[in-house]
Enzyme design. Structure first.
Site, short mmCIF file in Angstrom:
data_model
loop_
_atom_site.label_atom_id
_atom_site.label_comp_id
_atom_site.label_asym_id
_atom_site.label_seq_id
_atom_site.Cartn_x
_atom_site.Cartn_y
_atom_site.Cartn_z
N LYS A 9 0.82 -1.21 0.00
CA LYS A 9 0.00 0.00 0.00
C LYS A 9 0.86 1.28 0.00
O LYS A 9 2.07 1.23 0.27
CB LYS A 9 -0.94 -0.04 1.21
CG LYS A 9 -2.01 -1.14 1.12
CD LYS A 9 -2.97 -1.06 2.30
CE LYS A 9 -4.11 -2.08 2.16
NZ LYS A 9 -5.10 -1.95 3.27
N TYR A 49 -12.42 -1.89 -4.16
CA TYR A 49 -13.00 -2.05 -2.82
C TYR A 49 -14.53 -1.95 -2.82
O TYR A 49 -15.12 -1.64 -1.78
CB TYR A 49 -12.42 -1.01 -1.87
CG TYR A 49 -11.04 -1.34 -1.32
CD1 TYR A 49 -10.84 -2.46 -0.50
CD2 TYR A 49 -9.94 -0.54 -1.60
CE1 TYR A 49 -9.59 -2.76 0.03
CE2 TYR A 49 -8.68 -0.82 -1.08
CZ TYR A 49 -8.52 -1.93 -0.26
OH TYR A 49 -7.28 -2.22 0.27
N ASN A 112 -2.20 0.30 6.82
CA ASN A 112 -1.68 -0.95 7.39
C ASN A 112 -0.77 -1.71 6.42
O ASN A 112 -0.56 -2.91 6.55
CB ASN A 112 -2.84 -1.81 7.90
CG ASN A 112 -3.86 -2.11 6.81
OD1 ASN A 112 -3.63 -1.78 5.65
ND2 ASN A 112 -4.96 -2.75 7.18
N HIS A 115 -2.23 -5.38 1.55
CA HIS A 115 -3.54 -5.96 1.29
C HIS A 115 -3.38 -7.44 0.98
O HIS A 115 -2.36 -7.84 0.40
CB HIS A 115 -4.20 -5.29 0.07
CG HIS A 115 -5.41 -6.03 -0.43
ND1 HIS A 115 -6.65 -5.88 0.13
CD2 HIS A 115 -5.54 -6.98 -1.41
CE1 HIS A 115 -7.51 -6.69 -0.49
NE2 HIS A 115 -6.85 -7.37 -1.42
N GLU A 126 -9.95 -10.13 -7.80
CA GLU A 126 -8.96 -9.08 -7.59
C GLU A 126 -7.78 -9.21 -8.57
O GLU A 126 -7.27 -8.20 -9.07
CB GLU A 126 -8.46 -9.11 -6.14
CG GLU A 126 -9.55 -8.70 -5.15
CD GLU A 126 -9.10 -8.75 -3.69
OE1 GLU A 126 -9.91 -8.44 -2.82
OE2 GLU A 126 -7.92 -9.12 -3.43
P1 ADP Z 1 -8.44 -6.42 5.46
O1 ADP Z 1 -7.55 -5.53 4.62
O2 ADP Z 1 -7.73 -6.94 6.67
O3 ADP Z 1 -9.11 -7.52 4.66
P2 ADP Z 1 -10.99 -5.03 5.41
O4 ADP Z 1 -11.26 -5.76 4.15
O5 ADP Z 1 -12.02 -5.07 6.50
O6 ADP Z 1 -9.60 -5.48 6.06
O7 ADP Z 1 -10.77 -3.49 5.09
C1 ADP Z 1 -10.06 -3.10 3.93
C2 ADP Z 1 -9.11 -1.99 4.29
O8 ADP Z 1 -9.86 -0.85 4.73
C3 ADP Z 1 -8.17 -2.28 5.47
O9 ADP Z 1 -7.03 -3.02 5.10
C4 ADP Z 1 -7.82 -0.89 5.93
O10 ADP Z 1 -6.86 -0.27 5.08
C5 ADP Z 1 -9.16 -0.17 5.76
N1 ADP Z 1 -9.97 -0.22 6.98
C6 ADP Z 1 -10.60 -1.30 7.52
N2 ADP Z 1 -11.28 -0.99 8.63
C7 ADP Z 1 -11.08 0.34 8.82
C8 ADP Z 1 -11.52 1.28 9.81
N3 ADP Z 1 -12.30 0.90 10.83
N4 ADP Z 1 -11.11 2.56 9.68
C9 ADP Z 1 -10.33 2.95 8.66
N5 ADP Z 1 -9.88 2.12 7.68
C10 ADP Z 1 -10.25 0.84 7.77
MG MG Z 2 -10.47 -7.33 3.09
#
Ligand code: ADP
Ligand code: MG
Length: 138
Positions: A9, A49, A112, A115, A126
Site C-alpha cells: 500500500k 473495494y 496498514n 492488502h 482481484e
Molecule cells: P483487510 O484488509 O484486513 O481484509 P478489510 O477488508 O475489513 O480489512 O478493510 C479493507 C481496508 O480498509 C483495510 O485493510 C484498511 O486499510 C481499511 N480499513 C478497515 N477498517 C477500517 C476502519 N475501521 N477505519 C479505517 N480504515 C479501515
Molecule cells: Mg479485506
C-alpha cells in the site's frame, strides 16, 4: 496451486518498504506470478473495494489507496490466501500478532501497509481486476 492478490500500500511504498516486503514474500515460499507498480485513480480504488462501498471508511480508504503508488502482486503458493493473510496479520496493526507485516510495519488501521485477498473467489476477482491472463506467469 492457489493464488492470492497482494498490494504493497501507499504508506509502505512511501517509506521504502517494497524490498523488505518482497523479501518476506519470497522467504515464505510464494512465487510472484505477476507484479506491477501503479498509481490508482480514485475510481480504480473504488472499483477494487466496491464490497466496502457502504462502510463508513470507504471514502477515506479509497482516497488513501489513490494517494500514491502501490505495488500489486499475484502470488502463488499452496494455501496462498490464508497463508498471506496470516503473514499480514490483523487489519489493525495494534491488534496484529508479533512478527506479522502489519504489526511490524503498519501505521494504523487504515495505513496498514499490505492488502491480501480474503477468499479464493475474491482473489480471482482481484487478480483479474489488475492483470490480464497473458501477464500472469505459472
Ligand atoms: P483487510 O484488509 O484486513 O481484509 P478489510 O477488508 O475489513 O480489512 O478493510 C479493507 C481496508 O480498509 C483495510 O485493510 C484498511 O486499510 C481499511 N480499513 C478497515 N477498517 C477500517 C476502519 N475501521 N477505519 C479505517 N480504515 C479501515
Ligand atoms: Mg479485506
Amino acid at each position: 496451486m492457489e493464488k492470492t492478490l497482494a498490494i504493497i500500500k501507499p504508506d509502505a511504498v512511501e517509506r521504502n518498504l517494497i524490498g523488505k516486503i518482497l523479501a518476506r514474500v519470497e522467504a515464505e515460499g510464494f512465487k510472484i506470478a505477476a507484479m506491477k507498480m501503479a498509481h490508482l485513480s480514485k475510481r480504480e480504488a473504488q472499483g477494487f473495494y466496491y464490497v466496502h462501498k457502504q462502510r463508513a471508511f470507504f471514502d477515506d480508504l479509497t482516497t488513501y489507496m489513490s494517494s500514491g503508488p502501490v505495488v500489486i502482486l499475484a502470488l502463488r503458493r499452496e494455501n496462498a490466501v490464508p497463508k498471506w493473510r496470516e503473514i499480514m496479520g490483523a487489519t489493525n496493526p495494534a491488534e496484529a500478532a508479533p512478527g506479522t507485516l502489519r504489526k511490524e510495519l503498519g501505521l494504523n488501521i487504515e495505513k496498514n501497509s499490505t492488502h491480501g485477498s480474503d477468499s479464493p473467489d475474491n482473489a480471482a476477482f482481484e487478480i483479474s481486476y489488475f492483470f490480464s491472463q497473458a501477464n500472469i506467469h505459472g
